[in-house]
Scaffold this motif. Structure first.
Motif, short mmCIF file in Angstrom:
data_model
loop_
_atom_site.label_atom_id
_atom_site.label_comp_id
_atom_site.label_asym_id
_atom_site.label_seq_id
_atom_site.Cartn_x
_atom_site.Cartn_y
_atom_site.Cartn_z
N ILE A 134 38.31 46.30 40.86
CA ILE A 134 39.45 45.43 40.61
C ILE A 134 40.40 46.13 39.63
CG2 ILE A 134 38.25 43.30 41.15
CD1 ILE A 134 37.68 42.85 38.26
N LEU A 135 41.68 45.79 39.71
CA LEU A 135 42.71 46.47 38.93
C LEU A 135 42.78 45.87 37.53
CD1 LEU A 135 45.44 46.60 41.71
CD2 LEU A 135 43.82 48.40 41.06
N PRO A 136 42.53 46.67 36.49
CA PRO A 136 42.43 46.12 35.13
C PRO A 136 43.73 45.56 34.58
CG PRO A 136 42.35 48.53 35.08
CD PRO A 136 42.26 48.12 36.51
N TRP A 137 44.88 46.00 35.12
CA TRP A 137 46.18 45.53 34.60
C TRP A 137 46.69 44.29 35.33
CZ3 TRP A 137 45.36 49.99 37.38
CH2 TRP A 137 45.95 50.05 38.65
N LYS A 138 45.92 43.79 36.29
CA LYS A 138 46.34 42.60 37.04
C LYS A 138 45.43 41.42 36.71
CE LYS A 138 48.56 44.71 41.09
NZ LYS A 138 49.84 43.98 40.97
N THR A 139 45.97 40.23 36.79
CA THR A 139 45.18 39.02 36.58
C THR A 139 44.25 38.79 37.77
OG1 THR A 139 46.80 37.60 37.67
CG2 THR A 139 47.07 37.97 35.28
N VAL A 140 43.35 37.84 37.60
CA VAL A 140 42.46 37.47 38.70
C VAL A 140 43.26 37.07 39.93
CG1 VAL A 140 40.78 35.73 39.46
CG2 VAL A 140 40.54 36.80 37.20
N LEU A 141 44.28 36.25 39.73
CA LEU A 141 45.10 35.78 40.86
C LEU A 141 45.80 36.95 41.54
CD1 LEU A 141 46.20 33.37 42.46
CD2 LEU A 141 48.08 33.24 40.80
N ASP A 142 46.36 37.85 40.77
CA ASP A 142 47.06 38.99 41.36
C ASP A 142 46.09 39.94 42.07
OD1 ASP A 142 49.54 38.10 40.57
OD2 ASP A 142 49.56 39.24 38.70
N TYR A 160 42.48 38.42 32.70
CA TYR A 160 42.41 39.82 33.09
C TYR A 160 40.94 40.26 33.16
CZ TYR A 160 47.43 40.18 32.44
OH TYR A 160 48.78 40.01 32.57
N PRO A 161 40.64 41.32 33.92
CA PRO A 161 39.24 41.73 34.09
C PRO A 161 38.47 41.92 32.78
CG PRO A 161 40.60 42.86 35.70
CD PRO A 161 41.54 42.09 34.80
N HIS A 162 39.12 42.45 31.73
CA HIS A 162 38.39 42.68 30.48
C HIS A 162 38.01 41.37 29.78
CE1 HIS A 162 42.44 42.12 28.72
NE2 HIS A 162 41.80 41.74 27.63
N GLN A 163 38.57 40.26 30.24
CA GLN A 163 38.25 38.96 29.66
C GLN A 163 37.15 38.24 30.42
OE1 GLN A 163 42.37 37.57 30.04
NE2 GLN A 163 42.52 37.48 27.80
N LEU A 164 36.57 38.92 31.43
CA LEU A 164 35.54 38.33 32.29
C LEU A 164 34.19 38.99 32.07
CD1 LEU A 164 37.55 38.28 35.65
CD2 LEU A 164 37.41 36.45 33.94
N SER A 165 33.13 38.24 32.33
CA SER A 165 31.77 38.81 32.30
C SER A 165 31.56 39.66 33.55
CB SER A 165 30.74 37.69 32.27
OG SER A 165 30.75 36.97 33.50
N ARG A 175 32.47 38.24 41.22
CA ARG A 175 33.03 37.14 42.00
C ARG A 175 34.47 37.46 42.40
NH1 ARG A 175 30.03 34.01 38.07
NH2 ARG A 175 28.39 32.83 39.11
N VAL A 176 35.22 38.07 41.50
CA VAL A 176 36.59 38.47 41.84
C VAL A 176 36.56 39.48 42.98
CG1 VAL A 176 38.67 39.64 41.01
CG2 VAL A 176 37.47 38.04 39.51
N ALA A 177 35.66 40.45 42.90
CA ALA A 177 35.56 41.47 43.95
C ALA A 177 35.18 40.84 45.29
CB ALA A 177 34.53 42.52 43.56
N LEU A 178 34.30 39.84 45.28
CA LEU A 178 33.95 39.15 46.53
C LEU A 178 35.17 38.45 47.11
CD1 LEU A 178 30.45 37.48 45.98
CD2 LEU A 178 31.10 39.06 47.81
N ALA A 179 35.88 37.70 46.26
CA ALA A 179 37.08 37.01 46.73
C ALA A 179 38.11 38.00 47.25
CB ALA A 179 37.67 36.17 45.61
N GLN A 180 38.24 39.13 46.56
CA GLN A 180 39.19 40.17 46.94
C GLN A 180 38.91 40.70 48.35
OE1 GLN A 180 38.84 43.53 44.29
NE2 GLN A 180 41.01 43.54 43.83
N ASN A 181 37.63 40.80 48.70
CA ASN A 181 37.26 41.28 50.02
C ASN A 181 37.34 40.17 51.06
OD1 ASN A 181 36.07 44.21 50.32
ND2 ASN A 181 35.48 43.52 48.29
N LEU A 182 36.79 39.01 50.75
CA LEU A 182 36.65 37.96 51.76
C LEU A 182 37.97 37.28 52.10
CD1 LEU A 182 33.26 36.43 50.63
CD2 LEU A 182 33.68 37.93 52.58
N ILE A 183 38.96 37.31 51.19
CA ILE A 183 40.25 36.72 51.51
C ILE A 183 40.89 37.40 52.71
CG2 ILE A 183 41.61 38.21 49.96
CD1 ILE A 183 43.36 35.79 49.31
#
Length: 278
Positions: free
Chosen positions: A95-103, A139-144, A150-158
């Protein structure tokens, strides 16, 4: 979306050999005469000792690498470049560290030309599905670690991939989070049923998730040693299925095939270490 026909094959590797050139200039054969077939909607887990070419197999399906010999096809079409309709979830976060979860989650649809409003709405829906509603602006650094997966799963499955390649995606997580993520993966996979090739070192994880477990031989010149159908009923609760008698029986059967390859790989690495030390 590919129209699935009876008897169709989502992924087929036929007589695949893959050679690399080492730093010293000598050839190294990672895979030799490897045959692997995965049906549409099938969840196939691949296990084998360290260094046996499991990840190389995924890169051949994705088109990131080309075979030295043999053929790789996806839905009957020879892979000649980056394979469309394929998602790839890596061991490390992509996932891109400079982008939010939504982005991050909306990036794929927007890249494919989906209107921004639609892409963001779909992204919010998938963020909710993976249990991250309310974290869209983080942002990714604010996530466990588990949340980033979970973000990576959503990123793929969308992107509704027909094929999902997963290279030890949960290996860096703690045991409890890993089991939780495995359960969530099965629930999300069931929504669209892509064909999955899931590489793992964890035999319990492989059996709990898969329809089929494929055992690879020790490298170099890895090939398929055995293929085991997993006849455990679905839907499955990953944390509980391991206590079923059939699960234990399958584990013993597959471990008998895998143990010899693990021992062979260990002997090779030990011998190499002794030679380098002498």
């Amino acid at each position: 979306m590919h129209a699935v026909k009876p008897g169709d094959t989502a992924i087929e590797l036929s007589g695949v050999t893959k050679q690399f050139t080492t730093d010293s200039g000598t050839p190294y054969t990672a895979l030799r005469d490897l045959d692997l077939r995965v049906a549409p909607g099938e969840f196939c887990a691949v296990v084998g000792p360290t260094g046996c070419g499991k990840s190389t197999t995924l890169t051949l399906v994705s088109g990131l690498e080309r075979p030295s010999a043999g053929s790789v096809t996806v839905h009957g079409q020879r892979v000649a470049g980056i394979t469309p309709g394929v998602g790839f979830m890596f061991q490390t976060d992509a996932i891109l560290p400079w982008k939010t979860v939504l982005d991050n989650v909306s990036a794929g649809p927007r890249f494919r030309g989906v209107a921004k409003r639609v892409a963001l709405a779909d992204a919010r829906d998938w963020i909710r599905r993976v249990g991250l509603a309310g974290f869209e602006d983080r942002y990714p650094h604010q996530l466990s670690g588990g949340m980033r997966k979970r973000v990576a799963l959503a990123q793929n499955l969308i992107n509704e991939p027909e094929i999902l390649l997963m290279d030890e995606p949960f290996s860096a997580l703690d045991v409890q989070t890993r089991a939780k993520m495995s359960g969530e993966l099965l629930s999300l996979w069931d929504l669209t049923r892509p064909a999955v090739v899931f590489v793992t070192h964890d035999l319990e994880e492989a059996i709990a998730l898969a329809d089929t477990v494929v055992v690879l031989t020790a490298g170099p010149a890895t090939t398929v040693k055995a293929r085991f159908p997993i006849d455990l009923p679905r839907p499955r609760v990953v944390q509980e299925i391991r206590f079923e008698r059939r699960f234990v029986d399958l584990y013993h059967q597959i471990w008998e095939a895998l143990r010899a390859e693990v021992d062979a790989a260990y002997s090779q690495s030990t011998s190499l270490g002794e030679k380098e030390a002498s």
